[in-house]
Design a protein around this motif. Structure first.
Motif, short mmCIF file in Angstrom:
data_model
loop_
_atom_site.label_atom_id
_atom_site.label_comp_id
_atom_site.label_asym_id
_atom_site.label_seq_id
_atom_site.Cartn_x
_atom_site.Cartn_y
_atom_site.Cartn_z
N ARG A 108 -4.15 1.18 4.01
CA ARG A 108 -4.19 -0.04 3.25
C ARG A 108 -2.85 -0.19 2.86
O ARG A 108 -2.31 -1.29 2.64
N LEU A 109 -2.06 1.13 2.34
CA LEU A 109 -0.82 0.88 2.02
C LEU A 109 0.32 0.04 3.07
O LEU A 109 0.95 -0.66 2.75
N ARG A 110 -0.29 0.64 4.44
CA ARG A 110 0.59 -0.12 5.46
C ARG A 110 0.51 -1.71 5.69
O ARG A 110 1.34 -2.41 5.79
N GLU A 111 -0.96 -1.91 5.28
CA GLU A 111 -1.15 -3.46 5.29
C GLU A 111 -0.38 -4.15 4.18
O GLU A 111 0.14 -5.23 4.59
N LEU A 112 -0.39 -3.60 3.15
CA LEU A 112 0.19 -4.17 1.60
C LEU A 112 1.55 -4.29 2.09
O LEU A 112 2.09 -5.29 1.71
N GLY A 113 2.28 -3.16 2.68
CA GLY A 113 3.59 -3.22 3.07
C GLY A 113 4.17 -4.11 4.02
O GLY A 113 5.14 -4.87 3.93
N GLN A 114 3.26 -4.44 4.97
CA GLN A 114 3.37 -5.43 6.05
C GLN A 114 3.30 -6.91 5.42
O GLN A 114 4.15 -7.80 5.70
N SER A 115 2.21 -6.98 4.49
CA SER A 115 2.13 -8.38 3.80
C SER A 115 3.43 -8.71 3.09
O SER A 115 3.91 -9.85 2.84
N LEU A 116 3.95 -7.67 2.41
CA LEU A 116 5.01 -7.96 1.47
C LEU A 116 6.31 -8.28 2.24
O LEU A 116 7.16 -9.15 2.02
N ASN A 117 6.45 -7.56 3.27
CA ASN A 117 7.43 -7.82 4.15
C ASN A 117 7.72 -9.26 4.68
O ASN A 117 8.47 -9.76 4.91
#
Length: 241
Positions: free
Chosen positions: A230-239
């Protein structure tokens, strides 16, 4: 004329009772059964109670029936009597007599003479009424000699120890455990069975607890993986933003 050899019958019973009272019978059973336990794993130790012993072929009048006898070098198994010539000529090395009020001095003197003559190595007499314990051991000169201090004596052949203190007669196995009655042996076996069952249940409970902990650990690892994903998904969304 051919003369046929007369067939000699060796009776399996002398018509006498095994014991005269319950106390005598109890001691015969205790000694015999505990010796059976001690030598259970040795197929070449024969133990019997109140079994007729015929030392000489052709003479069915010459016999004795020790309360307990032990023959090393003879296979276990059922017998109607102990015919020595059929037992490779082996004399029972150890015999026990448990006295009762019916035993006479003359009778016991004859038994001692018989056991001495036919090569018994150890001869023990216990009188539970007194109580009194005596023993004889075959000496280097080939005769049965009185054991001077039988009240604290270890049998050379059997490895068991006899103790007579303050009117209490006790026999100890080579491992130090005292001889038990059949009832005591049954209770001990049941106690050991229950102990083994308790240990099995404890092992099963411990195994179940370990399985529960393993499942909890797997669940926690799964949650960690889900959080990381989930954190990776959030990081990708923010980027991406």
């Amino acid at each position: 004329m051919i003369q046929l050899k007369e067939t000699v019958i060796y009776p399996d019973s002398d018509g006498k009772p095994m014991s005269d009272n319950t106390q005598q019978f109890r001691w015969i059973v205790v000694i015999k059964e505990n010796l059976e336990i001690i030598f259970n794993d040795d197929p070449n130790v024969f133990i019997a109670g109140d079994l007729l012993w015929y030392p000489e072929e052709g003479n069915n009048k010459l016999r004795q029936a020790p309360d307990v006898m032990v023959a090393f070098g003879r296979q276990k198994g059922d017998r109607g009597s102990y015919k020595q010539w059929e037992e490779e000529g082996i004399t029972p090395q150890v015999v026990f007599e448990i006295l009762s009020p019916g035993n006479t001095l003359k009778e016991m003197a004859k038994k001692l003479k018989f056991y001495d003559h036919y090569g018994v190595e150890e001869y023990y007499i216990f009188n539970p009424d007194r109580p009194d314990f005596n023993g004889w051991l075959r000496s280097p000169d080939g005769r049965l000699d009185v054991i001077e201090q039988p009240e604290n004596w270890t049998s050379p052949r059997l490895g068991i120890r006899f103790e007579l203190q303050e009117g209490e007669f006790t026999i100890y196995r080579p491992d130090g455990e005292r001889f038990l009655t059949p009832t005591e042996l049954a209770k001990k076996a049941e106690t050991e069975r229950q102990r083994a069952e308790t240990e099995r249940q404890r092992a099963e409970t411990a195994e179940q607890q370990m399985e529960t902990e393993r499942q909890r650990a797997e669940t926690a690892e799964q949650r960690v993986r889900e959080l990381e994903a989930r954190l990776r998904e959030l990081g990708q969304s923010l980027n991406g933003d």
